[in-house]
Scaffold this motif. Sequence first.
Motif, PDB file in Angstrom:
ATOM      1  N   SER A   6       0.826  -1.213   0.000  1.00  0.00           N
ATOM      2  CA  SER A   6       0.000   0.000   0.000  1.00  0.00           C
ATOM      3  C   SER A   6       0.856   1.256   0.000  1.00  0.00           C
ATOM      4  O   SER A   6       0.487   2.270   0.594  1.00  0.00           O
ATOM      5  CB  SER A   6      -0.916   0.011   1.228  1.00  0.00           C
ATOM      6  OG  SER A   6      -0.144   0.039   2.425  1.00  0.00           O
ATOM      7  N   GLU A  31      -1.801  -4.675   3.352  1.00  0.00           N
ATOM      8  CA  GLU A  31      -0.889  -3.651   3.836  1.00  0.00           C
ATOM      9  C   GLU A  31      -0.042  -4.237   4.964  1.00  0.00           C
ATOM     10  O   GLU A  31      -0.581  -4.713   5.964  1.00  0.00           O
ATOM     11  CB  GLU A  31      -1.667  -2.438   4.326  1.00  0.00           C
ATOM     12  CG  GLU A  31      -2.675  -1.931   3.292  1.00  0.00           C
ATOM     13  CD  GLU A  31      -3.565  -0.830   3.828  1.00  0.00           C
ATOM     14  OE1 GLU A  31      -3.033   0.251   4.144  1.00  0.00           O
ATOM     15  OE2 GLU A  31      -4.785  -1.046   3.930  1.00  0.00           O
ATOM     16  N   GLY A  33       0.855   1.220  -5.011  1.00  0.00           N
ATOM     17  CA  GLY A  33      -0.236   0.300  -4.674  1.00  0.00           C
ATOM     18  C   GLY A  33      -1.498   1.025  -4.266  1.00  0.00           C
ATOM     19  O   GLY A  33      -2.615   0.647  -4.660  1.00  0.00           O
ATOM     20  N   SER A  34      -1.367   2.092  -3.477  1.00  0.00           N
ATOM     21  CA  SER A  34      -2.534   2.877  -3.073  1.00  0.00           C
ATOM     22  C   SER A  34      -3.191   3.536  -4.275  1.00  0.00           C
ATOM     23  O   SER A  34      -4.429   3.565  -4.382  1.00  0.00           O
ATOM     24  CB  SER A  34      -2.122   3.949  -2.062  1.00  0.00           C
ATOM     25  OG  SER A  34      -1.666   3.375  -0.868  1.00  0.00           O
ATOM     26  N   ALA A  53      -5.265   0.917  -6.112  1.00  0.00           N
ATOM     27  CA  ALA A  53      -6.500   0.598  -5.397  1.00  0.00           C
ATOM     28  C   ALA A  53      -7.535   1.705  -5.559  1.00  0.00           C
ATOM     29  O   ALA A  53      -8.720   1.437  -5.794  1.00  0.00           O
ATOM     30  CB  ALA A  53      -6.193   0.361  -3.915  1.00  0.00           C
ATOM     31  N   ARG A 107      -9.532  -4.099   2.930  1.00  0.00           N
ATOM     32  CA  ARG A 107      -8.146  -3.900   3.349  1.00  0.00           C
ATOM     33  C   ARG A 107      -7.762  -4.886   4.453  1.00  0.00           C
ATOM     34  O   ARG A 107      -8.453  -5.006   5.467  1.00  0.00           O
ATOM     35  CB  ARG A 107      -7.944  -2.455   3.808  1.00  0.00           C
ATOM     36  CG  ARG A 107      -8.198  -1.470   2.683  1.00  0.00           C
ATOM     37  CD  ARG A 107      -8.328  -0.041   3.172  1.00  0.00           C
ATOM     38  NE  ARG A 107      -7.054   0.511   3.612  1.00  0.00           N
ATOM     39  CZ  ARG A 107      -6.922   1.761   4.046  1.00  0.00           C
ATOM     40  NH1 ARG A 107      -7.978   2.553   4.111  1.00  0.00           N
ATOM     41  NH2 ARG A 107      -5.736   2.200   4.428  1.00  0.00           N
ATOM     42  N   LEU A 132      -6.674  -5.041  -0.669  1.00  0.00           N
ATOM     43  CA  LEU A 132      -5.380  -4.381  -0.525  1.00  0.00           C
ATOM     44  C   LEU A 132      -4.729  -4.925   0.744  1.00  0.00           C
ATOM     45  O   LEU A 132      -5.285  -4.803   1.839  1.00  0.00           O
ATOM     46  CB  LEU A 132      -5.561  -2.865  -0.425  1.00  0.00           C
ATOM     47  CG  LEU A 132      -4.290  -2.033  -0.222  1.00  0.00           C
ATOM     48  CD1 LEU A 132      -3.332  -2.187  -1.401  1.00  0.00           C
ATOM     49  CD2 LEU A 132      -4.649  -0.552  -0.030  1.00  0.00           C
ATOM     50  N   LEU A 145      -7.875   6.875   0.135  1.00  0.00           N
ATOM     51  CA  LEU A 145      -8.082   5.447   0.331  1.00  0.00           C
ATOM     52  C   LEU A 145      -9.076   5.182   1.460  1.00  0.00           C
ATOM     53  O   LEU A 145      -9.868   4.225   1.397  1.00  0.00           O
ATOM     54  CB  LEU A 145      -6.738   4.783   0.635  1.00  0.00           C
ATOM     55  CG  LEU A 145      -6.608   3.269   0.452  1.00  0.00           C
ATOM     56  CD1 LEU A 145      -6.982   2.849  -0.952  1.00  0.00           C
ATOM     57  CD2 LEU A 145      -5.170   2.851   0.763  1.00  0.00           C
ATOM     58  N   GLN A 151      -3.623   8.268   1.387  1.00  0.00           N
ATOM     59  CA  GLN A 151      -4.252   7.574   2.502  1.00  0.00           C
ATOM     60  C   GLN A 151      -5.636   8.134   2.789  1.00  0.00           C
ATOM     61  O   GLN A 151      -6.591   7.390   3.046  1.00  0.00           O
ATOM     62  CB  GLN A 151      -3.376   7.687   3.751  1.00  0.00           C
ATOM     63  CG  GLN A 151      -3.872   6.874   4.938  1.00  0.00           C
ATOM     64  CD  GLN A 151      -3.898   5.386   4.648  1.00  0.00           C
ATOM     65  OE1 GLN A 151      -2.906   4.834   4.185  1.00  0.00           O
ATOM     66  NE2 GLN A 151      -5.008   4.741   4.918  1.00  0.00           N
ATOM     67  N   ASP A 198       4.863  -4.315  -3.970  1.00  0.00           N
ATOM     68  CA  ASP A 198       5.503  -4.403  -2.660  1.00  0.00           C
ATOM     69  C   ASP A 198       6.993  -4.073  -2.692  1.00  0.00           C
ATOM     70  O   ASP A 198       7.779  -4.584  -1.886  1.00  0.00           O
ATOM     71  CB  ASP A 198       5.264  -5.781  -2.037  1.00  0.00           C
ATOM     72  CG  ASP A 198       5.576  -6.944  -2.977  1.00  0.00           C
ATOM     73  OD1 ASP A 198       5.692  -6.730  -4.190  1.00  0.00           O
ATOM     74  OD2 ASP A 198       5.691  -8.080  -2.483  1.00  0.00           O
TER      75      ASP A 198
END
Length: 406
Positions: free
Chosen positions: A12, A34, A16-17, A20, A128, A32, A120, A117, A166
Motif C-alpha cells: 500500500s 498492507e 499500490g494505493s 486501489a 483492506r 489491498l 483510500l 491515505q 511491494d
Amino acid sequence: MTHLFDVTVIGSGLVGSSLAIALQHSGLTVALVEAAPPPLREQPREDERNLALARASTTALQTLGVWPRLTGTATPIRRIHVSRAGEFGTLRLDAARAGVDSLGAVVPARALAAALQQELDLCTRIHRYVPAQLRDLRVSADRVELNLQTPDGETTIATRLLVGADGTASQVRALTGIGTDTIDYAQTLFVCSLLPQRPLDGLAYERFSDTGPLALLPLADRRAGFVLSVPTPEAAAVAALDDAGFLAHAQQRFGWRAGRFSRPGRRSAHPIRRVVAQGLTAPRCVLVGNAAQTIHPIGAQGFNLGLRDALTLAELLIERHRGGGDAGSDALLQTYAARRREDREGTLAFSHGLVQLACNPARVLAPLRSLGLLLLDGLPDAAGGIARRGMGFRGATSAYALGVRP
C-alpha cells in the motif's frame, strides 16, 4: 469459506494505493494487503524527501481525486536547467515553450502519502487487510490462493489476479520466481531541503559531474529540495559533516547559480541500486512500481514510471471487466506487458544511459556532451520531444494522465 477477489494488491505504498483508488468504482472486487498500519499523520517537515512529479502524474492524481489535497504543498515546475560541472553546454526546458503552464510539480513525499491515505480511507469498496503480510501463494488454473499472516493468525484468501506493488524487495516477485537484473551504481544519495539565496520561482536544476548527479527542486516558502549523489566510499565522510561542512560541500558541487545555500534540513542517505525484474508477469500475477523496476533517481523517473504502471493496469482491468472477462487472464497480462513495453524500456534505457554518459569522467566526452546539449537546446522540436517525455508522455498514454476516467 475462502474469500475470492477479482484483484488483490500486495503493498500500500504510493503506487499500490494509487492502483486501489483507481479501481474503487470499477465494479471489481478488490483487496489491498498492507504490511503495516498507516503511519500517524504528521505535519510535513521541511527536511522530508520530495518527489518531482511529471505533468502526466499530476494530471492522473487530479483524475483520481487526490490532487486537491496537495495544492497547498505542491510547487509547480515551470523551467528545468540541465548542465554539467566544468562544461559549457546547457539544456533549458520551459513550460511556456512547450505550451503548458507547468512541466510537473514538486510534492513532499509525506504529503503525497497522506493525500493517498485520505482518499483510500473513502474507498469503502476496497477490502483492506492491515496489518498483514504475504507468506505463501499457490497458483491454480482460475485463481491464486494467498496465505496471509495477521495479528490474529494466518488467513487464506483467493484472487483472480495478484498484483505485486511491494517494492524493491518484492515478496510477490520472489514467490512467483521472477528473476532480477541488478546494478550497484556504487553511489549514495543524500536528500535534504535547504534555503537558496535566490528564489527558484519554479526553476528546477539537474546538474552532473564526475562524482554523480545532483538536483535542486523548488519548494514552498522559498526553500528547495536538494539531492546529492556521492561515490559510496565517500558517503560516511559526507554523512559525518556538520551543517556548515555539508553546505560547503553542496555549494562546491552545485555552484552559485542559486546563490549561497543556508538553513539545511535533516539529511537522509540512500544507496543507489538498479533492480529490474526480468519479466512483468507470471501466471495470474503482475508486477508494478519498484517491484517491477527500481531505477537510478536521475531525472526523477521512478515514482512517475510506477504510477504509469498502475494506471495502465487499472485501465485494462476496467475494460476487461466491462466485457465480462477474467481479471487474471493470460490475454490481459500479455496486453499489459505489451502496453508498458515502450515506456518502460525507454525510461530504463534513458535512466541508465544518462548516468553512464553524463557522469563519465572521460575528457574526450566533454566537448561532445556540451555540443549535444547546445544542439538540443537550440532545436525546438528536439527540446519539445525531451520535454514531452519528461512530462511522462511516452508510448501508450493512460486515460488518467489525459484527465479521463476510463
